[in-house]
Design a protein around this motif. Structure first.
Motif, PDB file in Angstrom:
ATOM      1  N   ALA A   1       0.829  -1.211   0.000  1.00 33.99           N
ATOM      2  CA  ALA A   1       0.000   0.000   0.000  1.00 33.99           C
ATOM      3  C   ALA A   1       0.862   1.260   0.000  1.00 33.99           C
ATOM      4  O   ALA A   1       0.580   2.228  -0.701  1.00 33.99           O
ATOM      5  N   ASP A   2       1.938   1.233   0.783  1.00 33.08           N
ATOM      6  CA  ASP A   2       2.830   2.391   0.854  1.00 33.08           C
ATOM      7  C   ASP A   2       3.505   2.650  -0.490  1.00 33.08           C
ATOM      8  O   ASP A   2       3.651   3.816  -0.909  1.00 33.08           O
ATOM      9  N   LYS A   3       3.915   1.586  -1.183  1.00 29.41           N
ATOM     10  CA  LYS A   3       4.549   1.764  -2.493  1.00 29.41           C
ATOM     11  C   LYS A   3       3.561   2.355  -3.495  1.00 29.41           C
ATOM     12  O   LYS A   3       3.926   3.225  -4.303  1.00 29.41           O
ATOM     13  N   LEU A   4       2.319   1.896  -3.454  1.00 33.58           N
ATOM     14  CA  LEU A   4       1.306   2.457  -4.350  1.00 33.58           C
ATOM     15  C   LEU A   4       1.074   3.933  -4.037  1.00 33.58           C
ATOM     16  O   LEU A   4       0.937   4.761  -4.952  1.00 33.58           O
ATOM     17  N   ASP A   5       1.035   4.257  -2.752  1.00 33.12           N
ATOM     18  CA  ASP A   5       0.850   5.648  -2.344  1.00 33.12           C
ATOM     19  C   ASP A   5       2.026   6.505  -2.821  1.00 33.12           C
ATOM     20  O   ASP A   5       1.832   7.612  -3.340  1.00 33.12           O
ATOM     21  N   THR A   6       3.233   5.995  -2.679  1.00 28.11           N
ATOM     22  CA  THR A   6       4.430   6.728  -3.112  1.00 28.11           C
ATOM     23  C   THR A   6       4.437   6.936  -4.619  1.00 28.11           C
ATOM     24  O   THR A   6       4.894   7.975  -5.116  1.00 28.11           O
ATOM     25  N   LEU A   7       3.916   5.952  -5.364  1.00 30.74           N
ATOM     26  CA  LEU A   7       3.864   6.060  -6.826  1.00 30.74           C
ATOM     27  C   LEU A   7       2.758   6.990  -7.306  1.00 30.74           C
ATOM     28  O   LEU A   7       2.632   7.234  -8.501  1.00 30.74           O
ATOM     29  N   GLY A   8       1.943   7.487  -6.378  1.00 32.33           N
ATOM     30  CA  GLY A   8       0.934   8.479  -6.726  1.00 32.33           C
ATOM     31  C   GLY A   8      -0.448   7.939  -7.014  1.00 32.33           C
ATOM     32  O   GLY A   8      -1.315   8.679  -7.494  1.00 32.33           O
ATOM     33  N   PHE A   9      -0.702   6.654  -6.714  1.00 36.84           N
ATOM     34  CA  PHE A   9      -2.045   6.112  -6.918  1.00 36.84           C
ATOM     35  C   PHE A   9      -2.998   6.695  -5.880  1.00 36.84           C
ATOM     36  O   PHE A   9      -2.624   6.909  -4.718  1.00 36.84           O
ATOM     37  N   ASP A  10      -4.235   6.957  -6.303  1.00 40.18           N
ATOM     38  CA  ASP A  10      -5.204   7.547  -5.373  1.00 40.18           C
ATOM     39  C   ASP A  10      -5.678   6.516  -4.363  1.00 40.18           C
ATOM     40  O   ASP A  10      -5.461   5.310  -4.506  1.00 40.18           O
ATOM     41  N   ARG A  11      -6.340   7.009  -3.327  1.00 43.38           N
ATOM     42  CA  ARG A  11      -6.750   6.146  -2.224  1.00 43.38           C
ATOM     43  C   ARG A  11      -7.759   5.088  -2.665  1.00 43.38           C
ATOM     44  O   ARG A  11      -7.718   3.957  -2.184  1.00 43.38           O
ATOM     45  N   GLU A  12      -8.636   5.425  -3.606  1.00 43.43           N
ATOM     46  CA  GLU A  12      -9.620   4.445  -4.078  1.00 43.43           C
ATOM     47  C   GLU A  12      -8.927   3.262  -4.757  1.00 43.43           C
ATOM     48  O   GLU A  12      -9.318   2.108  -4.583  1.00 43.43           O
ATOM     49  N   THR A  13      -7.874   3.556  -5.538  1.00 39.64           N
ATOM     50  CA  THR A  13      -7.127   2.484  -6.205  1.00 39.64           C
ATOM     51  C   THR A  13      -6.464   1.572  -5.182  1.00 39.64           C
ATOM     52  O   THR A  13      -6.495   0.340  -5.304  1.00 39.64           O
ATOM     53  N   ILE A  14      -5.861   2.166  -4.147  1.00 39.10           N
ATOM     54  CA  ILE A  14      -5.203   1.376  -3.106  1.00 39.10           C
ATOM     55  C   ILE A  14      -6.218   0.517  -2.372  1.00 39.10           C
ATOM     56  O   ILE A  14      -5.975  -0.668  -2.090  1.00 39.10           O
ATOM     57  N   MET A  15      -7.386   1.093  -2.072  1.00 38.97           N
ATOM     58  CA  MET A  15      -8.442   0.336  -1.400  1.00 38.97           C
ATOM     59  C   MET A  15      -8.887  -0.842  -2.261  1.00 38.97           C
ATOM     60  O   MET A  15      -9.075  -1.954  -1.762  1.00 38.97           O
ATOM     61  N   SER A  16      -9.039  -0.625  -3.563  1.00 38.37           N
ATOM     62  CA  SER A  16      -9.470  -1.693  -4.466  1.00 38.37           C
ATOM     63  C   SER A  16      -8.411  -2.777  -4.568  1.00 38.37           C
ATOM     64  O   SER A  16      -8.716  -3.971  -4.569  1.00 38.37           O
ATOM     65  N   ALA A  17      -7.145  -2.357  -4.655  1.00 34.84           N
ATOM     66  CA  ALA A  17      -6.058  -3.330  -4.793  1.00 34.84           C
ATOM     67  C   ALA A  17      -5.945  -4.223  -3.573  1.00 34.84           C
ATOM     68  O   ALA A  17      -5.619  -5.408  -3.690  1.00 34.84           O
ATOM     69  N   LEU A  18      -6.214  -3.681  -2.394  1.00 35.07           N
ATOM     70  CA  LEU A  18      -6.068  -4.445  -1.155  1.00 35.07           C
ATOM     71  C   LEU A  18      -7.386  -5.018  -0.650  1.00 35.07           C
ATOM     72  O   LEU A  18      -7.419  -5.697   0.373  1.00 35.07           O
TER      73      LEU A  18
END
Length: 348
Positions: free
Chosen positions: A177-194
């Motif tokens: 999740a932290d890597k996705l956040d660092t790469l600039g993905f929005d919170r909805e994308t991170i929530m969906s991925a996890l």
């Protein structure tokens, strides 16, 4: 407004997948067990049921993936890993088990790749890294589905498949999740991925923002350590000089020699100012033995370190036999106690 289906024909947004690794067990016989027990046995039963449901979810993803898509054989030399890693370490034991399973019966489930966004003629893995690594070591092509995915859909497919298999620890999911956040993905994308809600993702990111990445990597996957304990540890890093002290502590010989969950406990003890129990006096070296039926229908690896006794069952009937044992734990323990009493009386 309803959210658009992210991966048409692959993901069903109406489902939240939280499943278990089934790469080595897709051919295993499944059995649903109903227990009347409560308490500890009931908790074990619920865990077994949850694992079975998660395995079904993982297969559901891959069935949707393969439906309507062409499964092809790809030269592993043409494939590269995902642009974002999601795993701290893969143990040699786990890899060897998967390798032997694929060597003996072939690759049951295809991996998912996309055409490489920067390299013509190359592909990038969305999920199935271990299967691709096994195929490379065996000198075989890897069975794969090729699907055009942008970066967002790529990480969602990668994260959801891993969440479905549930073979990542909390901290591995957190670092993903932290890597996705660092790469600039929005919170909805991170929530969906996890497959996680906003509160869970926020707690995950709070852990990585407090604890230095070097410390997290030094601890390792720590599969038995859950969210609340990681969160409590992260709060300790708000204290003065905690990060500097921790960075020095994780380089000590006893810490490095310990298993990941023991390392976590050692660091907690250190930051709390308590005497640190080393790896040597926390656990005894485990004795390991093997057992199998003459016909090879069930195999078992048995580990005993004096505190934990673990039986890992393999082969086609391993799941059914394990379910039978779980279903008869009360009766087996009663027989054990009777044997102990008989042996004691016989010694008098």
């Amino acid at each position: 407004m309803a959210r658009k289906n992210i991966l048409s024909g692959l993901m069903d947004d109406s489902k939240k997948f939280t499943a278990v690794n089934s790469e080595t067990d897709s051919g295993a016989e499944k059995q649903q067990i109903a227990f009347k027990g409560i308490g500890a046995l009931g908790a074990v039963t619920r865990s077994i049921d949850a694992l079975a449901a998660r395995a079904d979810a993982a297969r559901d993803i891959e069935e949707k993936l393969a439906h309507g898509e062409t499964v092809i054989d790809l030269d592993t030399a043409l494939i590269e890993d995902s642009f974002v890693s999601d795993r701290l370490i893969q143990t040699d034991e786990q890899f060897q088990e998967l390798l032997e399973a694929i060597r003996s019966r072939g690759q049951d489930s295809p991996i998912l790749v996309r055409p490489h966004p920067q390299k013509d003629g190359k592909y990038q893995i969305a999920f199935g890294h271990r299967r691709a690594r096994v195929a490379k070591e065996l000198g075989r092509p890897v069975r794969a589905v090729v699907k055009k995915l942008d970066d967002r859909d790529h990480v969602i497919a990668q994260g959801q498949e891993n969440s479905a298999r549930a073979d990542l620890s909390f901290i591995e999911r957190t670092m993903f999740a932290d890597k996705l956040d660092t790469l600039g993905f929005d919170r909805e994308t991170i929530m969906s991925a996890l497959s996680a809600d906003k509160t869970t993702v926020s707690k995950m990111l709070s852990v990585t923002r407090r604890i230095p990445a070097e410390v997290l990597s030094a601890i390792g996957a720590a599969r038995a350590t859950g969210r609340d304990r990681w969160h409590d540890l992260s709060v300790k890093f708000e204290e003065e000089n905690a990060a500097e002290r921790a960075m020095l502590f994780v380089e000590t010989a006893d810490f490095v020699a310990a298993e990941p969950d023991t390392r976590f406990d050692m660091l907690v003890q250190f930051l709390n100012g308590k005497p640190v129990s080393t790896a040597q006096n926390q656990t005894q070296p485990a004795s390991i033995s093997q057992w199998q039926r003459r016909d090879g229908s069930v195999k078992a690896k048995i580990k005993d370190n004096g505190k934990q006794f673990t039986i890992a069952l393999k082969a086609a009937k391993g799941s059914a036999f394990g379910a039978y044992i779980a279903d008869n734990l009360d009766r087996l323990y009663e027989a054990f106690e009777k044997d102990m009493i008989s042996s004691k009386n016989g010694d008098q």
